[in-house]
Design an enzyme around this catalytic site. Structure first.
Site, PDB file in Angstrom:
ATOM      1  N   ASP A   1       0.235   6.396   3.209  1.00 51.27           N
ATOM      2  CA  ASP A   1      -0.509   5.152   3.407  1.00 51.27           C
ATOM      3  C   ASP A   1      -1.097   5.150   4.818  1.00 51.27           C
ATOM      4  O   ASP A   1      -0.669   4.408   5.689  1.00 51.27           O
ATOM      5  CB  ASP A   1       0.440   3.962   3.206  1.00 51.27           C
TER       6      ASP A   1
ATOM      7  N   ARG B   1      -3.330 -10.016   8.238  1.00 51.28           N
ATOM      8  CA  ARG B   1      -2.225  -9.230   8.793  1.00 51.28           C
ATOM      9  C   ARG B   1      -2.593  -8.807  10.212  1.00 51.28           C
ATOM     10  O   ARG B   1      -3.569  -8.088  10.426  1.00 51.28           O
ATOM     11  CB  ARG B   1      -1.956  -7.993   7.925  1.00 51.28           C
TER      12      ARG B   1
ATOM     13  N   GLY C   1       0.812  -1.206   0.000  1.00 54.70           N
ATOM     14  CA  GLY C   1       0.000   0.000   0.000  1.00 54.70           C
ATOM     15  C   GLY C   1       0.845   1.257   0.000  1.00 54.70           C
ATOM     16  O   GLY C   1       0.525   2.239  -0.676  1.00 54.70           O
TER      17      GLY C   1
ATOM     18  N   ASP D   1      -1.592  -5.534  -1.030  1.00 52.83           N
ATOM     19  CA  ASP D   1      -1.935  -5.018   0.288  1.00 52.83           C
ATOM     20  C   ASP D   1      -3.361  -4.466   0.199  1.00 52.83           C
ATOM     21  O   ASP D   1      -3.613  -3.495  -0.490  1.00 52.83           O
ATOM     22  CB  ASP D   1      -0.940  -3.911   0.657  1.00 52.83           C
TER      23      ASP D   1
END
Length: 292
Positions: A56, A153, A44, A83
């Site tokens: 980000d 994540r 990202g 991402d």
């Protein structure tokens, strides 16, 4: 033909550690494939900074990420991992965006448990385990039979002192990782965490573990990012200053001459052949150095 997700699953199930190298554009995706990497990764941070010049921290949208990820995926034969931040604000977003990632040809994504805005001055914290599980479950429903790999994540080990939303508790990281696996995640990553803490967590995970930025024993793959787009920006800044100060960019011409793969990476010969064939068959002129 296997789907992108099936290609990525085969790599993970093979058991041999691999690196998904940073690819923030179609050309860099081709480069990553050209040098022999088996997978690529669009972070990202790399995408938001390079393509939109914004941080980000949650203001960069999934639509923007999917648009760029699709361009990269279509330029390569190797699988691309993206991402996916939080996959939006609701489970409905998570479902829709997962459908869009699949349609764009993405092999896998990671969805995180940080609360937006993230990576900012705001002390954000993590969403509840139940909320994260529901996002993962929505993704599982949406992917259908595409084989899309869903990576959870967990930012519990990414502490507030370092810009994250976690508290640094190994016990909580283990609890979250196991809960995300129960919800249907195919793999888990403990982002921006010290290697020694990750090493404590890894043995307790019932699904494959990957790392972000560095390799660790007993992990299946590594997502490598942050070096490509930064290097490109540094070199562009250097050459822009050279042009401003001298009126030319001699260093760029040297780079161009010493880049023999440049035409192979953009399929120059393939398109030249198509155009020559069209021109010859329709009676149009062809430059001598392109004649057959």
């Amino acid at each position: 033909m296997p789907t992108p997700g099936e290609k990525l699953r085969a790599l993970i199930e093979n058991g041999e550690h691999f690196v998904a190298a940073e690819a923030y554009s179609a050309l860099t995706g081709r480069i990553v494939q050209h040098v022999g990497f088996k997978a690529a990764y669009l972070g990202g941070h790399a995408c938001s900074a390079f393509h939109y010049a914004v941080p980000d921290n949650g203001i960069f949208s999934q639509i923007e990420q999917i648009e760029q990820a699709g361009r990269i995926a279509q330029a390569m034969d190797i699988p691309l991992i993206a991402d996916a931040d939080t996959l939006g604000e609701t489970v409905a977003d998570a479902y829709r965006f997962t459908k869009m990632y699949v349609a764009a040809g993405i092999a896998g994504y990671h969805v995180e448990d940080e609360v937006n805005p993230k990576h900012s001055k705001h002390v954000n914290g993590l969403c509840s385990i139940e909320e994260m599980q529901l996002r993962i479950e929505a993704g599982v429903k949406a992917r259908g039979d595409s084989g899309l790999v869903i990576i959870a994540r967990c930012d519990e080990l990414y502490t507030s002192a370092n810009g994250g939303g976690g508290t640094g508790s190994v016990e909580e990281a283990i609890r979250r990782g196991r809960a995300y696996a129960e919800a249907g995640a195919d793999a888990v990553v403990f982002a921006s965490a010290p290697p020694e803490q990750q090493a404590e967590v890894i043995p307790h995970m019932p699904i494959p573990v990957c790392t972000l930025g560095f390799n660790l024993p007993d992990t299946r793959f590594t997502l490598s990012t942050g070096w490509g787009w930064v290097s490109a920006a540094v070199n562009h800044l250097k050459m822009a200053r050279e042009l401003m100060e001298t009126g030319s960019v001699a260093s760029a011409m040297d780079a161009f001459r010493n880049f023999p793969e440049k035409y192979d990476l953009i399929d120059q010969a393939l398109y030249d052949d198509l155009i020559v064939d069209w021109a010859e068959r329709t009676g149009k002129p062809v430059r001598p150095n392109h004649a057959r």
